[in-house]
Design a protein around this motif. Structure first.
Motif, PDB file in Angstrom:
ATOM      1  N   ARG A   1       0.853  -1.195   0.000  1.00 21.23           N
ATOM      2  CA  ARG A   1       0.000   0.000   0.000  1.00 21.23           C
ATOM      3  C   ARG A   1       0.889   1.245   0.000  1.00 21.23           C
ATOM      4  O   ARG A   1       1.674   1.479   0.917  1.00 21.23           O
ATOM      5  CB  ARG A   1      -0.924   0.028   1.225  1.00 21.23           C
ATOM      6  N   ASP A   2       0.734   2.031  -1.051  1.00 14.58           N
ATOM      7  CA  ASP A   2       1.473   3.281  -1.212  1.00 14.58           C
ATOM      8  C   ASP A   2       0.839   4.352  -0.323  1.00 14.58           C
ATOM      9  O   ASP A   2      -0.374   4.570  -0.357  1.00 14.58           O
ATOM     10  CB  ASP A   2       1.377   3.674  -2.701  1.00 14.58           C
ATOM     11  N   LEU A   3       1.656   5.010   0.502  1.00 15.61           N
ATOM     12  CA  LEU A   3       1.149   6.019   1.430  1.00 15.61           C
ATOM     13  C   LEU A   3       1.515   7.447   1.005  1.00 15.61           C
ATOM     14  O   LEU A   3       1.586   8.344   1.852  1.00 15.61           O
ATOM     15  CB  LEU A   3       1.674   5.741   2.842  1.00 15.61           C
ATOM     16  N   THR A   4       1.699   7.650  -0.283  1.00 17.78           N
ATOM     17  CA  THR A   4       2.073   8.974  -0.790  1.00 17.78           C
ATOM     18  C   THR A   4       1.105  10.056  -0.311  1.00 17.78           C
ATOM     19  O   THR A   4       1.525  11.141   0.117  1.00 17.78           O
ATOM     20  CB  THR A   4       2.122   8.967  -2.329  1.00 17.78           C
ATOM     21  N   GLU A   5      -0.188   9.777  -0.358  1.00 20.33           N
ATOM     22  CA  GLU A   5      -1.190  10.791  -0.015  1.00 20.33           C
ATOM     23  C   GLU A   5      -1.168  11.172   1.465  1.00 20.33           C
ATOM     24  O   GLU A   5      -1.723  12.206   1.847  1.00 20.33           O
ATOM     25  CB  GLU A   5      -2.589  10.293  -0.400  1.00 20.33           C
ATOM     26  N   ASP A   6      -0.528  10.358   2.297  1.00 20.89           N
ATOM     27  CA  ASP A   6      -0.500  10.635   3.737  1.00 20.89           C
ATOM     28  C   ASP A   6       0.672  11.509   4.159  1.00 20.89           C
ATOM     29  O   ASP A   6       0.656  12.079   5.260  1.00 20.89           O
ATOM     30  CB  ASP A   6      -0.444   9.311   4.515  1.00 20.89           C
ATOM     31  N   ILE A   7       1.696  11.611   3.328  1.00 15.33           N
ATOM     32  CA  ILE A   7       2.925  12.293   3.742  1.00 15.33           C
ATOM     33  C   ILE A   7       2.696  13.772   4.018  1.00 15.33           C
ATOM     34  O   ILE A   7       3.077  14.293   5.081  1.00 15.33           O
ATOM     35  CB  ILE A   7       4.036  12.092   2.693  1.00 15.33           C
ATOM     36  N   GLU A   8       2.052  14.466   3.101  1.00 16.95           N
ATOM     37  CA  GLU A   8       1.860  15.914   3.281  1.00 16.95           C
ATOM     38  C   GLU A   8       0.978  16.244   4.491  1.00 16.95           C
ATOM     39  O   GLU A   8       1.338  17.127   5.290  1.00 16.95           O
ATOM     40  CB  GLU A   8       1.285  16.537   2.005  1.00 16.95           C
ATOM     41  N   PRO A   9      -0.169  15.550   4.690  1.00 16.14           N
ATOM     42  CA  PRO A   9      -0.973  15.832   5.887  1.00 16.14           C
ATOM     43  C   PRO A   9      -0.215  15.569   7.196  1.00 16.14           C
ATOM     44  O   PRO A   9      -0.362  16.327   8.161  1.00 16.14           O
ATOM     45  CB  PRO A   9      -2.175  14.896   5.741  1.00 16.14           C
ATOM     46  N   ILE A  10       0.585  14.505   7.238  1.00 16.89           N
ATOM     47  CA  ILE A  10       1.376  14.224   8.441  1.00 16.89           C
ATOM     48  C   ILE A  10       2.372  15.351   8.678  1.00 16.89           C
ATOM     49  O   ILE A  10       2.507  15.869   9.799  1.00 16.89           O
ATOM     50  CB  ILE A  10       2.107  12.868   8.306  1.00 16.89           C
ATOM     51  N   ALA A  11       3.067  15.771   7.615  1.00 18.65           N
ATOM     52  CA  ALA A  11       4.053  16.845   7.746  1.00 18.65           C
ATOM     53  C   ALA A  11       3.395  18.147   8.208  1.00 18.65           C
ATOM     54  O   ALA A  11       3.951  18.871   9.048  1.00 18.65           O
ATOM     55  CB  ALA A  11       4.775  17.052   6.423  1.00 18.65           C
ATOM     56  N   LYS A  12       2.212  18.443   7.688  1.00 17.58           N
ATOM     57  CA  LYS A  12       1.513  19.673   8.088  1.00 17.58           C
ATOM     58  C   LYS A  12       1.099  19.624   9.555  1.00 17.58           C
ATOM     59  O   LYS A  12       1.166  20.632  10.266  1.00 17.58           O
ATOM     60  CB  LYS A  12       0.301  19.903   7.184  1.00 17.58           C
ATOM     61  N   HIS A  13       0.662  18.447  10.003  1.00 19.17           N
ATOM     62  CA  HIS A  13       0.301  18.321  11.421  1.00 19.17           C
ATOM     63  C   HIS A  13       1.528  18.510  12.299  1.00 19.17           C
ATOM     64  O   HIS A  13       1.482  19.201  13.323  1.00 19.17           O
ATOM     65  CB  HIS A  13      -0.359  16.974  11.691  1.00 19.17           C
ATOM     66  N   TRP A  14       2.641  17.885  11.911  1.00 16.69           N
ATOM     67  CA  TRP A  14       3.888  18.072  12.654  1.00 16.69           C
ATOM     68  C   TRP A  14       4.265  19.549  12.721  1.00 16.69           C
ATOM     69  O   TRP A  14       4.688  20.049  13.751  1.00 16.69           O
ATOM     70  CB  TRP A  14       5.015  17.281  11.985  1.00 16.69           C
ATOM     71  N   GLN A  15       4.084  20.230  11.583  1.00 17.20           N
ATOM     72  CA  GLN A  15       4.425  21.652  11.519  1.00 17.20           C
ATOM     73  C   GLN A  15       3.537  22.461  12.470  1.00 17.20           C
ATOM     74  O   GLN A  15       4.007  23.386  13.147  1.00 17.20           O
ATOM     75  CB  GLN A  15       4.280  22.150  10.083  1.00 17.20           C
ATOM     76  N   SER A  16       2.256  22.081  12.547  1.00 22.63           N
ATOM     77  CA  SER A  16       1.336  22.791  13.437  1.00 22.63           C
ATOM     78  C   SER A  16       1.706  22.607  14.903  1.00 22.63           C
ATOM     79  O   SER A  16       1.373  23.430  15.755  1.00 22.63           O
ATOM     80  CB  SER A  16      -0.106  22.314  13.201  1.00 22.63           C
ATOM     81  N   LEU A  17       2.401  21.516  15.203  1.00 23.38           N
ATOM     82  CA  LEU A  17       2.853  21.240  16.567  1.00 23.38           C
ATOM     83  C   LEU A  17       4.208  21.877  16.854  1.00 23.38           C
ATOM     84  O   LEU A  17       4.733  21.738  17.961  1.00 23.38           O
ATOM     85  CB  LEU A  17       2.946  19.725  16.781  1.00 23.38           C
ATOM     86  N   ASP A  18       4.772  22.535  15.843  1.00 23.71           N
ATOM     87  CA  ASP A  18       6.089  23.166  15.957  1.00 23.71           C
ATOM     88  C   ASP A  18       7.156  22.154  16.376  1.00 23.71           C
ATOM     89  O   ASP A  18       8.032  22.447  17.197  1.00 23.71           O
ATOM     90  CB  ASP A  18       6.043  24.329  16.955  1.00 23.71           C
ATOM     91  N   LEU A  19       7.070  20.953  15.784  1.00 21.85           N
ATOM     92  CA  LEU A  19       8.048  19.920  16.106  1.00 21.85           C
ATOM     93  C   LEU A  19       9.408  20.276  15.524  1.00 21.85           C
ATOM     94  O   LEU A  19       9.507  20.801  14.414  1.00 21.85           O
ATOM     95  CB  LEU A  19       7.596  18.570  15.542  1.00 21.85           C
ATOM     96  N   LYS A  20      10.441  19.954  16.277  1.00 22.47           N
ATOM     97  CA  LYS A  20      11.811  20.173  15.821  1.00 22.47           C
ATOM     98  C   LYS A  20      12.554  18.850  15.888  1.00 22.47           C
ATOM     99  O   LYS A  20      12.406  18.081  16.847  1.00 22.47           O
ATOM    100  CB  LYS A  20      12.504  21.234  16.682  1.00 22.47           C
ATOM    101  N   PHE A  21      13.330  18.581  14.858  1.00 25.36           N
ATOM    102  CA  PHE A  21      14.054  17.317  14.758  1.00 25.36           C
ATOM    103  C   PHE A  21      15.555  17.566  14.697  1.00 25.36           C
ATOM    104  O   PHE A  21      16.021  18.457  13.992  1.00 25.36           O
ATOM    105  CB  PHE A  21      13.611  16.542  13.516  1.00 25.36           C
ATOM    106  N   ASP A  22      16.289  16.731  15.419  1.00 23.70           N
ATOM    107  CA  ASP A  22      17.747  16.793  15.358  1.00 23.70           C
ATOM    108  C   ASP A  22      18.280  16.050  14.141  1.00 23.70           C
ATOM    109  O   ASP A  22      19.410  16.308  13.702  1.00 23.70           O
ATOM    110  CB  ASP A  22      18.343  16.192  16.634  1.00 23.70           C
ATOM    111  N   ALA A  23      17.477  15.123  13.616  1.00 21.86           N
ATOM    112  CA  ALA A  23      17.872  14.399  12.408  1.00 21.86           C
ATOM    113  C   ALA A  23      16.641  14.009  11.609  1.00 21.86           C
ATOM    114  O   ALA A  23      15.599  13.664  12.176  1.00 21.86           O
ATOM    115  CB  ALA A  23      18.684  13.154  12.756  1.00 21.86           C
TER     116      ALA A  23
END
Length: 284
Positions: A56-78
């Motif tokens: 199952r290709d999850l291409t359509e889920d990547i952008e919504p997940i990234a936007k939610h992370w952005q709304s949470l102001d998540l910061k990643f070290d890597a």
């Protein structure tokens, strides 16, 4: 206690068969990192040694997940990407890098797409060129010789190479953009196998070798990449982290052989985690 580092692992997940996220998540977690996952595809099993697997290709889920992370102001070290499930995912992951990368974020790309001179069945030459573009955005890339050949649009040389060829390929790959390159599956001696690494800032090439165990072991590239990143984030040098990754990968293979485990299910990395924690100096 110092702040816990956070990693985003962008890989597929196989429900059975130790590779990709089922390897990356536990290894990075054991190494001390808060590890978030972004699955690029879901498979019932990995593709090596199994037939009839679901995909199952999850291409359509990547952008919504990234936007939610952005709304949470998540910061990643890597940010750590591996197998991508479609051509469209290359641009989506590139956008994710641009969104979440900060000055101190380490971006690592493992261009999981080929081995033994052949692209994986779900990849095309167009995707190989796209993966080269994604690698140009990384701080460190971890291809094997086949993946390097496809990205550089050169002929695959198999095992007919010498040290000067390896060092030329390392520098050509770095010229694409990454400051650090680790080339896996390198051997100049039939009894040894390992990796070569290059740091453009110092113009230094180094090698990490250990015992070769004959046969093919699924998931070892993901074990190696996840361990390499664990070493770097625990402040080991590139050469040191590469040697740790070579040694831990061998330990996983040895335990699999000693336990007479069925190889298509991947290596017994779980049983070797105490060894990794010791190598990383995390035991107090």
């Amino acid at each position: 206690m110092e702040r816990q580092k956070r990693v985003a692992a962008i890989h597929d997940i196989s429900c059975v068969g130790r590779c990709s996220l089922t390897v990356a998540l536990p290894i990075l977690s054991a190494a001390g990192f808060d590890t978030g996952v972004l699955p690029t595809a879901v498979l019932s099993t990995h593709t090596g040694g199994f037939e009839g697997f679901t995909y199952r290709d999850l291409t359509e889920d990547i952008e919504p997940i990234a936007k939610h992370w952005q709304s949470l102001d998540l910061k990643f070290d890597a940010l750590y990407s591996g197998f991508l499930g479609s051509f469209a995912q290359i641009d989506l992951v590139a956008d994710l890098f641009k969104t979440f990368r900060k000055d101190d974020t380490l971006v690592m790309v493992d261009p999981v797409m080929a081995d033994n001179g052949v692209l994986y069945s779900v990849y095309s030459p167009e995707m190989a060129k796209g993966m080269a573009k994604l690698c140009s955005m990384a701080d460190i890339i971890v291809p094997n010789l086949t993946e390097a050949a496809f990205m550089l649009e050169e002929d695959y040389v198999g095992d007919k190479y010498f040290q000067d060829y390896v060092e030329k390929i390392l520098r050509k790959l770095s010229d694409m953009g990454a400051k650090k390159v680790v080339l896996t599956g390198i051997s100049f001696d039939p009894a040894q196998l390992g990796a070569a690494c290059y740091d453009r800032e110092t113009d230094q090439v180094s090698y990490a070798f250990n015992e070769r165990v004959e046969g093919y072991f699924h998931g070892t590239g993901d074990v190696f990449g996840s361990t390499l990143l664990s070493g770097l984030l625990n402040n080991f040098s590139l050469a040191e982290a590469t040697q740790i990754a070579v040694d831990y990968t061998l330990k996983c293979i040895q335990l699999t052989v000693e336990g007479n485990q069925e190889r298509r299910y991947g290596v017994c990395f779980e049983r070797a985690l105490p060894y990794l924690i010791q190598k990383l100096g995390l035991l107090k």
